[in-house]
Design a protein around this motif. Structure first.
Motif, short mmCIF file in Angstrom:
data_model
loop_
_atom_site.label_atom_id
_atom_site.label_comp_id
_atom_site.label_asym_id
_atom_site.label_seq_id
_atom_site.Cartn_x
_atom_site.Cartn_y
_atom_site.Cartn_z
N UNK A 64 9.31 36.20 7.70
CA UNK A 64 8.96 35.53 6.43
C UNK A 64 10.10 34.70 5.86
N UNK A 65 11.33 35.03 6.22
CA UNK A 65 12.45 34.25 5.67
C UNK A 65 12.48 32.83 6.24
N UNK A 66 11.70 32.58 7.30
CA UNK A 66 11.58 31.21 7.81
C UNK A 66 10.71 30.37 6.89
N UNK A 67 9.91 31.04 6.06
CA UNK A 67 9.03 30.32 5.13
C UNK A 67 9.67 30.25 3.75
N UNK A 68 10.21 31.39 3.29
CA UNK A 68 10.84 31.43 1.96
C UNK A 68 12.19 32.12 2.09
N UNK A 69 13.25 31.49 1.59
CA UNK A 69 14.58 32.10 1.68
C UNK A 69 14.55 33.53 1.11
N UNK A 70 15.14 34.47 1.84
CA UNK A 70 15.16 35.84 1.37
C UNK A 70 13.99 36.66 1.88
N UNK A 71 12.93 35.95 2.30
CA UNK A 71 11.77 36.64 2.87
C UNK A 71 10.93 37.35 1.82
#
Lengths: 237, 220
Positions: A64-71
């Motif tokens: 998920x961190x590839x979509x939103x920083x921090x995941x």
């Protein structure tokens, strides 16, 4: 006495989800619009053999961190926990991501059933379920694997395929604000599948950023009328 | 000098197809880059199937709002006149013929305009997303893709061997080597990348290409 659908927390709101239930999960697939607190509560609650209907299969916390920083946590956790028997949606896994999402891993191991549905067909099947209709004809999927085994019909000279409605026992959705009666407003693209799924479940549970008293939401701006909403959890982000 | 167009340049060429006032949907991946290349003096209204019409460019880090994303999960910027709606309405708009142009990526396009853009060997769990609805619903389907696979195999083929998205839906193909129109009489080679000849492009294409009488180099 005025109705109050407010639950004290997400755990209480999902406590009666039973083994074998069909669950719709709102959102589009990524962070915006996902009822993350309800998903995590369901993962904790532990119901098994679920059928999950959602646009995407979730990528899981690691990707998920590839979509939103921090995941962020998504419904990948339900697959990771082995709680899901079948997935119905339009994007089980993203081709642009490594094949390591919890759903894709399970699928490759033959441990989960999957029904892949064109996204517009998914939305319309849910709307049919919501609106008491028996199905519809669409051109999406004609001549593809989606058409396999389905009735076809020529309408105005074009080929269509017949699609059936979808229903759920529970819908877990995310809205921006609810009043205590259950009227909902959404925020930007976090609306997506949420209002559609809210209408198609026996029990609709909504997670909102803020609960307000009845009368505070502009009646002209309410997207989901309260008749569709059964339980409300406030989870400020 | 012989060169292949990079992805940015392919997107720039595709964006030239957007008429002033057009409603345009951009598919996952390379097509999304088109948002940055709207021809000067034209206004384009981008529709996104997660429920948004009339968004601006991709958002810079400081202004990213993860509740305002395009269908490729990228935060975008607001513009006056934009609107939000649910997924049901988004696809009413798409299937109902209200989208002028969709730009989609592809694994393969066949000589009669069949499109295969969602499934590939070894990845049984990927899905079609909104591609099937967009391919049958948009008034015009433009494909942006690389002309060949990493292994050099043609992607423009006689018949698609990858799972189909829709039959006979593609109108225009823009690759790193060529601009090709899908016409009644087959594939018409309209433009070539700098330094490439029609026979050289044909060699990398399985389907038959007919050079246009006005064949020219892509103007950049």
């Amino acid at each position: 006495m005025a109705v109050n659908k407010l639950f004290p927390n997400a755990d209480k709101a999902v406590s009666d989800v039973f083994d074998g239930a069909t669950i719709m999960i709102g959102g589009f697939g990524s962070y915006g619009g996902l009822p993350i607190n309800l998903i995590v509560a369901l993962a904790k609650q532990g119901a098994n053999d679920l059928t999950v209907i959602a646009n995407m299969g979730g990528v899981g916390l690691e990707l998920s961190s590839r979509i939103k920083p921090g995941g962020y946590q998504d419904h990948g956790i339900l697959f990771k926990n082995g709680q899901v028997k079948k997935f119905i949606g339009s994007v089980p896994a993203l081709g642009g991501m490594p094949p390591t999402s919890p759903l894709e891993k399970l699928y490759n191991e033959g441990k989960v059933e999957m029904e892949t549905v064109p996204q517009g067909t998914l939305a319309e099947r849910i709307r049919c379920g919501a609106g008491g209709l028996g199905g519809f004809y669409t051109r999406a999927g004609v001549g593809t694997v989606v058409a396999k085994g389905k009735e076809t019909k020529i309408i105005n000279g074009k080929e269509y395929i017949f699609e059936l409605p979808l229903y759920a026992d529970f819908a877990l959705i995310k809205a921006h604000k609810a009043d205590t009666l259950g009227n909902l407003v959404y925020r930007k693209t976090a609306r997506c599948f949420n209002p559609v799924m809210a209408m198609a479940a026996k029990t609709t549970i909504v997670e909102v950023d803020e609960v307000v008293p009845v009368g505070q939401l502009d009646p002209e701006a309410i997207i989901t009328p309260h008749v569709y909403v059964h339980r409300i959890v406030e989870a400020r982000r | 000098m012989k060169s292949r167009l990079d992805e940015q340049t392919i997107a720039l060429r595709a964006a030239r197809e957007f008429a002033d006032g057009a409603v345009v949907n951009l598919g996952y991946g390379m097509p999304g880059l088109c948002a940055n290349f709207i021809p000067e003096g034209r206004t384009v209204y981008f529709q996104s199937e997660n429920g948004m019409l009339g968004y601006g460019s991709l958002a810079a880090d400081a202004e990213k709002d993860y509740e305002m994303i395009n269908a490729s999960d990228q935060p975008v910027t607001p513009l006056p006149g934009m609107s939000f709606f649910d997924s049901g309405i988004a696809f009413d708009m798409i299937r109902g013929g209200h989208i002028d142009v969709v730009v989609l990526g592809a694994y393969q396009v066949s000589e009669n305009g069949d499109l295969a853009n969602w499934g590939r060997p070894g990845r049984g769990a990927t899905g079609m997303g909104g591609g099937m609805d967009l391919a049958v619903g948009a008034k015009r389907v433009i494909v942006t893709m690389l002309h060949t696979t990493k292994e050099g195999e043609p992607r423009i083929v006689k018949n698609c061997t990858y799972p189909l998205t829709a039959r006979q839906c593609v109108n225009l193909i823009i690759t790193d080597l060529a601009v090709i129109e899908v016409a009644e009489r087959g594939l018409i080679l309209k433009e070539t990348a700098p330094g490439w000849t029609a026979p050289e492009i044909q060699d990398l294409t399985e389907a038959k290409l007919t050079p246009d009488k006005d064949l020219k180099e892509i103007e950049l």
